[in-house]
Design a protein around this motif. Structure first.
Motif, mmCIF file in Angstrom:
data_model
loop_
_atom_site.group_PDB
_atom_site.id
_atom_site.type_symbol
_atom_site.label_atom_id
_atom_site.label_comp_id
_atom_site.label_asym_id
_atom_site.label_seq_id
_atom_site.Cartn_x
_atom_site.Cartn_y
_atom_site.Cartn_z
ATOM 1 N N GLY A 182 17.187 -2.687 -0.479
ATOM 2 C CA GLY A 182 17.171 -4.022 0.900
ATOM 3 C C GLY A 182 16.247 -2.776 1.304
ATOM 4 N N THR A 183 15.638 -2.259 1.637
ATOM 5 C CA THR A 183 14.052 -1.824 2.277
ATOM 6 C C THR A 183 12.881 -2.222 1.822
ATOM 7 O OG1 THR A 183 13.739 0.061 1.004
ATOM 8 C CG2 THR A 183 14.942 0.404 2.683
ATOM 9 N N VAL A 184 12.226 -2.660 2.549
ATOM 10 C CA VAL A 184 10.731 -2.961 1.977
ATOM 11 C C VAL A 184 9.451 -2.268 2.774
ATOM 12 C CG1 VAL A 184 12.265 -5.508 2.235
ATOM 13 C CG2 VAL A 184 10.298 -4.697 4.176
ATOM 14 N N ILE A 185 8.174 -2.924 2.164
ATOM 15 C CA ILE A 185 7.070 -2.194 3.547
ATOM 16 C C ILE A 185 6.740 -2.920 4.110
ATOM 17 C CG2 ILE A 185 4.807 -1.738 3.007
ATOM 18 C CD1 ILE A 185 4.888 -0.319 -0.231
ATOM 19 N N LEU A 186 6.540 -2.335 5.463
ATOM 20 C CA LEU A 186 5.527 -3.432 6.512
ATOM 21 C C LEU A 186 3.950 -3.207 6.199
ATOM 22 C CD1 LEU A 186 6.452 -5.621 8.712
ATOM 23 C CD2 LEU A 186 6.666 -2.927 10.511
ATOM 24 N N ALA A 187 3.213 -4.317 6.073
ATOM 25 C CA ALA A 187 1.971 -4.443 5.941
ATOM 26 C C ALA A 187 1.618 -5.606 7.417
ATOM 27 C CB ALA A 187 1.979 -4.860 4.830
ATOM 28 N N ALA A 188 0.367 -4.484 7.870
ATOM 29 C CA ALA A 188 -0.516 -5.099 8.435
ATOM 30 C C ALA A 188 -1.788 -5.286 8.632
ATOM 31 C CB ALA A 188 0.049 -4.138 10.192
ATOM 32 N N ASP A 189 -2.333 -6.475 8.521
ATOM 33 C CA ASP A 189 -3.414 -6.136 8.420
ATOM 34 C C ASP A 189 -4.599 -7.759 8.471
ATOM 35 O OD1 ASP A 189 -6.600 -6.892 7.050
ATOM 36 O OD2 ASP A 189 -5.814 -5.028 6.134
ATOM 37 N N ASP A 190 -5.498 -8.358 9.170
ATOM 38 C CA ASP A 190 -6.099 -9.226 10.363
ATOM 39 C C ASP A 190 -6.484 -9.913 9.442
ATOM 40 O OD1 ASP A 190 -8.233 -7.515 10.312
ATOM 41 O OD2 ASP A 190 -8.535 -8.141 12.206
ATOM 42 N N SER A 191 -7.173 -9.575 8.343
ATOM 43 C CA SER A 191 -7.939 -10.081 6.843
ATOM 44 C C SER A 191 -7.889 -11.134 6.895
ATOM 45 C CB SER A 191 -8.846 -9.282 6.414
ATOM 46 O OG SER A 191 -9.770 -10.018 5.713
ATOM 47 N N VAL A 192 -8.086 -12.202 6.836
ATOM 48 C CA VAL A 192 -7.191 -13.178 5.861
ATOM 49 C C VAL A 192 -7.629 -12.683 3.966
ATOM 50 C CG1 VAL A 192 -7.088 -15.477 4.108
ATOM 51 C CG2 VAL A 192 -6.946 -14.860 6.427
ATOM 52 N N VAL A 193 -8.746 -12.281 3.298
ATOM 53 C CA VAL A 193 -9.003 -11.495 1.833
ATOM 54 C C VAL A 193 -8.171 -10.407 1.616
ATOM 55 C CG1 VAL A 193 -10.661 -10.163 0.785
ATOM 56 C CG2 VAL A 193 -10.973 -12.668 1.899
ATOM 57 N N ALA A 194 -8.291 -9.360 3.017
ATOM 58 C CA ALA A 194 -7.196 -7.969 2.259
ATOM 59 C C ALA A 194 -5.724 -8.039 2.519
ATOM 60 C CB ALA A 194 -7.593 -7.247 3.778
ATOM 61 N N ARG A 195 -5.888 -9.306 3.669
ATOM 62 C CA ARG A 195 -3.959 -9.232 2.863
ATOM 63 C C ARG A 195 -3.629 -9.914 1.713
ATOM 64 N NH1 ARG A 195 -3.922 -11.967 8.093
ATOM 65 N NH2 ARG A 195 -3.727 -14.268 7.565
ATOM 66 N N ALA A 196 -4.587 -11.108 1.579
ATOM 67 C CA ALA A 196 -4.503 -11.722 -0.374
ATOM 68 C C ALA A 196 -4.472 -10.336 -1.067
ATOM 69 C CB ALA A 196 -5.528 -12.432 -0.645
ATOM 70 N N LEU A 197 -5.136 -9.244 -1.120
ATOM 71 C CA LEU A 197 -5.329 -8.516 -1.928
ATOM 72 C C LEU A 197 -4.511 -7.169 -1.977
ATOM 73 C CD1 LEU A 197 -8.695 -7.719 -1.636
ATOM 74 C CD2 LEU A 197 -8.134 -8.874 -3.768
ATOM 75 N N ILE A 198 -4.537 -7.046 -0.758
ATOM 76 C CA ILE A 198 -2.778 -5.940 -0.498
ATOM 77 C C ILE A 198 -1.335 -6.304 -1.387
ATOM 78 C CG2 ILE A 198 -1.087 -4.885 1.580
ATOM 79 C CD1 ILE A 198 -3.605 -5.159 2.924
ATOM 80 N N GLU A 199 -1.228 -7.712 -1.143
ATOM 81 C CA GLU A 199 -0.015 -8.479 -1.758
ATOM 82 C C GLU A 199 0.332 -8.953 -2.515
ATOM 83 O OE1 GLU A 199 -0.474 -12.532 -0.254
ATOM 84 O OE2 GLU A 199 0.478 -11.763 2.416
ATOM 85 N N GLN A 200 -1.275 -9.126 -3.756
ATOM 86 C CA GLN A 200 -1.458 -9.280 -4.876
ATOM 87 C C GLN A 200 -0.968 -7.185 -5.413
ATOM 88 O OE1 GLN A 200 -5.331 -10.295 -6.275
ATOM 89 N NE2 GLN A 200 -5.336 -12.125 -4.995
ATOM 90 N N GLY A 201 -1.646 -6.590 -5.153
ATOM 91 C CA GLY A 201 -1.073 -5.006 -5.460
ATOM 92 C C GLY A 201 -0.180 -5.399 -5.378
ATOM 93 N N LEU A 202 0.830 -5.027 -4.005
ATOM 94 C CA LEU A 202 2.776 -5.574 -4.185
ATOM 95 C C LEU A 202 2.833 -5.130 -4.714
ATOM 96 C CD1 LEU A 202 2.686 -4.454 -0.296
ATOM 97 C CD2 LEU A 202 2.232 -2.377 -1.880
ATOM 98 N N ASP A 203 2.910 -7.053 -5.020
ATOM 99 C CA ASP A 203 3.298 -7.505 -6.010
ATOM 100 C C ASP A 203 3.257 -6.939 -7.515
ATOM 101 O OD1 ASP A 203 4.451 -9.152 -3.934
ATOM 102 O OD2 ASP A 203 3.078 -10.522 -4.749
ATOM 103 N N ALA A 204 1.714 -6.407 -7.703
ATOM 104 C CA ALA A 204 1.739 -5.989 -9.209
ATOM 105 C C ALA A 204 2.405 -4.850 -9.199
ATOM 106 C CB ALA A 204 0.743 -5.771 -9.510
ATOM 107 N N MET A 205 2.611 -3.886 -8.398
ATOM 108 C CA MET A 205 3.379 -2.399 -8.080
ATOM 109 C C MET A 205 5.039 -3.130 -8.241
ATOM 110 S SD MET A 205 1.300 -0.152 -5.228
ATOM 111 C CE MET A 205 -0.086 -1.023 -4.789
ATOM 112 N N GLY A 206 5.496 -4.119 -8.427
ATOM 113 C CA GLY A 206 7.273 -4.577 -7.545
ATOM 114 C C GLY A 206 7.673 -4.264 -6.522
ATOM 115 N N ALA A 207 6.860 -3.612 -5.343
ATOM 116 C CA ALA A 207 7.338 -3.292 -4.261
ATOM 117 C C ALA A 207 8.126 -5.036 -3.483
ATOM 118 C CB ALA A 207 6.348 -2.387 -2.768
#
Length: 318
Positions: free
Chosen positions: A186-211
């Motif tokens: 039921g919990t999630v990671i709350l992420a914050a980043d203003d860069s489009v590129v950085a957000r895309a990379l973070i999202e890819q990473g978290l998806d790959a980690m199953g988070a």
């Protein structure tokens, strides 16, 4: 006269009050205007400002790469920033800005350096809803909220560099990230980043980690999201720890920076036990020491997916 260390300390301490300093420079005129608009880069990313040295052209260099310079024994690539921004310098490329961020050193050629402005992050608004492209992360209002304030385009130099010299290898490889991250149901990671590129990379990473995660664009948006989730948890007879497992935040963000977001979290009795990981291109001992002073649980430099995964696992295990 202030010493160099005094100036560094003073600038570092600005982060404690949601303030920062922006180096202002011009690139020339664009096809749409005869006026030389102001652009900016966070002073923390600037190593030095140098009058244009002799540049050596490099065979097969990417477009808009002027070549390299030999600066005190270090070979540094020089990027034609006006060309990337679609500007034409009236007086030529007169200065290079030597920058250090995201584990790399490079120089950006500009027409002129104008000033250093001390601003509150509240004077900076996200540029994503404007006509600005991916190379401009935010717009700064130099004179506050006045009707005729001067505007500065804050460049996303990480995205510019990544677009110019993309990596040959996948930046997020699920096979090298290690075991999946397991969060409390039921919990999630709350992420914050203003860069489009950085957000895309973070999202890819978290998806790959199953988070599972919630992605926000500014510290203010993340703080508001945290408040909303706390209210929802209370209405359900739960606590915020049933909603959020960890906060992952950038440092440089419009409206509210990552230092202020972290301090707000750690000073609020409802949230202070939530782990906070700062994920930033602003490297260096001064920034890392300040990260500790505001109560963050860990710091990881952008962007190596394996290091981010290892840091998240370590903090969550604690």
């Amino acid at each position: 006269m202030k010493s160099v260390q005094q100036e560094i300390d003073e600038r570092t301490n600005l982060t404690g009050s949601n303030k920062f300093e922006l180096l202002l420079f011009t690139l020339g005129t664009s096809a749409n205007s005869d006026r030389a608009e102001l652009f900016g880069i966070n002073v923390f990313k600037i190593r030095e400002i140098v009058a244009m040295p002799e540049i050596t052209s490099v065979a097969g260099a990417p477009p808009n790469m002027l070549g390299v310079v030999n600066l005190r024994g270090q070979i540094i690539s020089v990027i034609d920033l006006p060309a990337i921004a679609g500007c034409t310098p009236k007086t030529g490329l007169n200065i290079i800005l030597v920058t250090e961020f995201a584990r790399s050193t490079q120089a950006f050629a500009v027409e002129s350096v104008e000033d250093i402005a001390r601003l509150d992050w509240g004077q900076v608004l996200s540029a994503e809803s404007s006509a600005a492209g991916g190379m401009v992360t935010s717009i700064a209002r130099l004179d506050g909220d006045t009707d005729h304030t001067r505007l500065v385009q804050v460049l996303d130099v990480e995205s510019i560099l990544r677009n110019m010299m993309p990596s040959d290898e996948a930046e997020v490889n699920p096979d090298t990230l290690g075991p999946q991250i397991t969060l409390k149901p039921g919990t999630v990671i709350l992420a914050a980043d203003d860069s489009v590129v950085a957000r895309a990379l973070i999202e890819q990473g978290l998806d790959a980690m199953g988070a599972p995660y919630i992605m926000t664009k500014t510290g203010r948006e993340a703080w508001d999201q945290l408040q909303s989730l706390a209210s929802a948890a209370e209405a359900e007879g739960k606590t915020i720890h049933d909603k959020i497992a960890l906060v992952l935040t950038d440092l440089e963000m419009p409206e509210m920076d990552g230092f202020t977001l972290t301090r707000n979290i750690k000073q609020d009795t409802r949230f202070k036990a939530i782990p906070v990981v700062i994920h930033s291109s602003l490297t260096g001992s001064a920034n890392e020491d300040h990260v500790k002073s505001v109560g963050a649980d860990a710091y990881v430099a952008k962007f190596v997916a394996e290091e981010l995964a290892a840091t998240l696992r370590k903090v969550l295990a604690q």
